[in-house]
Design an enzyme around this catalytic site. Structure first.
Site: not given
Ligand code: HH2
Length: 258
Positions: A204, A238
């Protein structure tokens, strides 16, 4: 928890696993590398992301979810805030709903309460379009904790037992660097709410701000963040880089068990 984004626009792996076959191979690899849970998502929630319809989200996730439920030994979580997607995912064998909206959408609590799946309630303010515009808190740790406490009470009163509930402060969701660091430093304060805690810091931008590293060069900062989160009581981390995180946690756990 290994991340598998079936999106064209996720901030670090958008577009990489767009075909179901490539996504399923990736899922198997994450499990081989030591993931205990897979989290699949069909809509990016990164700052500035454009929302997609429930039907488009289902088109992205269902072929993968249906295949994985048959061939993968670990539980599959589905990252969605839409009740229609939740219901279909639960019917297709999902073991957990990971909701960045903490089941606030109309019908979301009922969709989960009717089933026996686990749920992750995450804190955020606003939408991906607006959430990073100068987020403000008087006391970010206290305010996030109060919000999560309230959401636990709401979903518990709808019949979701505390053993099924996971909470998450939502790193990077309506938080600046100081907010993210305060939440990580005081993550243990969420433990008193009596449910499992999830932390998602992998790659992040807060880690980029600290190290000046670009998104694909944030493995070491992500490992440091995962270890700090676990040391502060996180039950689930995660992450995108499962193998490396597993190694780091194996060392951490060996010391804890010594
Ligand atoms: N962060 C993201 C998405 N879902 N869910 C939870 N519970 N906690 C988090 O910190 C979280 C989440 C964002 O990360 P990522 O899935 O890598 O990216 P994107 O939202 O661009 O798909």
């Amino acid at each position: 928890m290994g991340i598998l984004n079936l999106t064209p626009d996720s901030f670090s792996d958008g577009g990489r696993y767009a075909s179901p076959r490539i996504a399923i191979d990736r899922a198997k690899r994450l499990v081989d590398e030591g993931a205990d849970i897979l989290d699949i998502g069909g809509e990016s929630t990164r700052p500035g992301a454009t929302p997609v319809s429930a039907d488009e989200e289902l088109r992205r996730i269902m072929p993968v979810l249906e295949s994985l439920s048959a061939i993968i030994a670990v539980p599959v979580s589905v990252d969605t805030y839409k009740p229609k997607v939740m219901r279909a995912a639960i019917d297709a064998g999902a073991s957990m709903i990971n909701d960045v909206n903490a089941l606030e959408a109309e019908g979301a609590t009922e969709a989960v309460a009717k089933s026996d799946v686990a749920v992750c309630l995450m804190h955020k303010c606003g939408t991906p379009q607006t959430m990073q515009i100068d987020p403000q808190y008087d006391d970010v740790v206290a305010e996030v904790k109060t919000y999560l406490k309230h959401r636990i009470e709401v979903v518990a009163s709808a019949g979701i037992a505390s053993e099924r509930i996971v909470i998450d402060p939502g790193f990077g969701f309506a938080k600046n660097t100081a907010h993210n660091l305060a939440l990580l430093k005081h993550l243990d304060e969420l433990k008193s709410l009596g449910v499992a805690v999830l932390a998602g810091l992998s790659r992040k931008s807060v880690l980029g701000k600290i190290t000046q590293r670009k998104v694909h060069d944030r493995l070491y900062p992500s490992l440091a963040a995962a270890l700090i989160a676990v040391a502060k009581g996180a039950n689930i981390v995660r992450v995108h880089d499962v193998g490396a995180t597993r190694d780091a946690l194996d060392v951490y756990n060996s010391v804890e068990d010594a």
